[in-house]
Design a protein around this motif. Structure first.
Motif, PDB file in Angstrom:
ATOM      1  N   HIS A  37       0.886  -1.154   0.000  1.00 50.97           N
ATOM      2  CA  HIS A  37       0.000   0.000   0.000  1.00 50.97           C
ATOM      3  C   HIS A  37       0.928   1.209   0.000  1.00 50.97           C
ATOM      4  O   HIS A  37       1.660   1.431   0.971  1.00 50.97           O
ATOM      5  N   ARG A  38       0.927   1.966  -1.094  1.00 52.77           N
ATOM      6  CA  ARG A  38       1.897   3.054  -1.239  1.00 52.77           C
ATOM      7  C   ARG A  38       1.275   4.191  -2.040  1.00 52.77           C
ATOM      8  O   ARG A  38       0.290   4.009  -2.738  1.00 52.77           O
ATOM      9  N   PHE A  39       1.910   5.344  -1.921  1.00 57.86           N
ATOM     10  CA  PHE A  39       1.458   6.512  -2.672  1.00 57.86           C
ATOM     11  C   PHE A  39       2.166   6.551  -4.011  1.00 57.86           C
ATOM     12  O   PHE A  39       3.372   6.323  -4.104  1.00 57.86           O
ATOM     13  N   ARG A  40       1.386   6.824  -5.055  1.00 55.82           N
ATOM     14  CA  ARG A  40       1.920   6.843  -6.418  1.00 55.82           C
ATOM     15  C   ARG A  40       3.043   7.872  -6.564  1.00 55.82           C
ATOM     16  O   ARG A  40       4.065   7.597  -7.175  1.00 55.82           O
ATOM     17  N   ASP A  41       2.865   9.061  -5.997  1.00 57.20           N
ATOM     18  CA  ASP A  41       3.865  10.119  -6.105  1.00 57.20           C
ATOM     19  C   ASP A  41       4.416  10.447  -4.716  1.00 57.20           C
ATOM     20  O   ASP A  41       3.785  11.186  -3.958  1.00 57.20           O
ATOM     21  N   PRO A  42       5.574   9.914  -4.363  1.00 57.71           N
ATOM     22  CA  PRO A  42       6.138  10.155  -3.028  1.00 57.71           C
ATOM     23  C   PRO A  42       6.375  11.632  -2.713  1.00 57.71           C
ATOM     24  O   PRO A  42       6.379  12.011  -1.544  1.00 57.71           O
ATOM     25  N   ALA A  43       6.551  12.459  -3.730  1.00 56.17           N
ATOM     26  CA  ALA A  43       6.812  13.884  -3.493  1.00 56.17           C
ATOM     27  C   ALA A  43       5.601  14.611  -2.917  1.00 56.17           C
ATOM     28  O   ALA A  43       5.744  15.688  -2.343  1.00 56.17           O
ATOM     29  N   GLY A  44       4.410  14.021  -3.015  1.00 57.44           N
ATOM     30  CA  GLY A  44       3.202  14.684  -2.543  1.00 57.44           C
ATOM     31  C   GLY A  44       2.770  14.318  -1.147  1.00 57.44           C
ATOM     32  O   GLY A  44       1.732  14.785  -0.667  1.00 57.44           O
ATOM     33  N   VAL A  45       3.573  13.472  -0.449  1.00 58.92           N
ATOM     34  CA  VAL A  45       3.206  13.029   0.901  1.00 58.92           C
ATOM     35  C   VAL A  45       4.425  13.014   1.817  1.00 58.92           C
ATOM     36  O   VAL A  45       5.561  12.929   1.359  1.00 58.92           O
ATOM     37  N   GLN A  46       4.161  13.070   3.114  1.00 60.57           N
ATOM     38  CA  GLN A  46       5.199  12.884   4.126  1.00 60.57           C
ATOM     39  C   GLN A  46       4.625  11.967   5.199  1.00 60.57           C
ATOM     40  O   GLN A  46       3.560  12.247   5.744  1.00 60.57           O
ATOM     41  N   LEU A  47       5.317  10.859   5.477  1.00 61.25           N
ATOM     42  CA  LEU A  47       4.896   9.931   6.524  1.00 61.25           C
ATOM     43  C   LEU A  47       5.544  10.314   7.843  1.00 61.25           C
ATOM     44  O   LEU A  47       6.657  10.850   7.873  1.00 61.25           O
TER      45      LEU A  47
END
Length: 98
Positions: A37-47
């Motif tokens: 389960h992952r975000f398509r564009d990592p640049a748009g999120v911060q975990l």
């Protein structure tokens, strides 16, 4: 607002608690399938992690949460708490395996 993405639950929260940034854009990896389960564009999120809790801030206008076996979920900009679904059996309460 509550979203379900297979065994991952995502709930919008008003604010991020005291937390530490976590690298990457993957919320969970499947123990059985190896899918994630992952975000398509990592640049748009911060975990983030706060103790045992996981949070995500969607910093882009929206972010697509993807997985090989589930429909894509688009989360609007905001802060979310993330946790894994649990199941009950008489022996124990355990995490659902993907």
């Amino acid at each position: 607002m509550l979203y379900r993405h297979g065994d991952v639950l995502v709930q919008r929260v008003p604010a991020l608690p005291a937390a530490h940034p976590r690298p990457g854009a993957t919320l969970a990896r499947g123990e059985v399938t190896g899918h994630s389960h992952r975000f398509r564009d990592p640049a748009g999120v911060q975990l983030y992690t706060a103790g045992a809790e996981t949070y995500v801030q969607v910093t882009a206008p929206s972010a697509d949460l993807i997985h090989e076996e589930h429909a894509t979920i688009t989360l609007p900009q905001g802060t979310y708490r993330v946790w894994m679904q649990r199941e009950y059996s008489p022996e124990a309460i355990r995490r659902v395996l993907d």
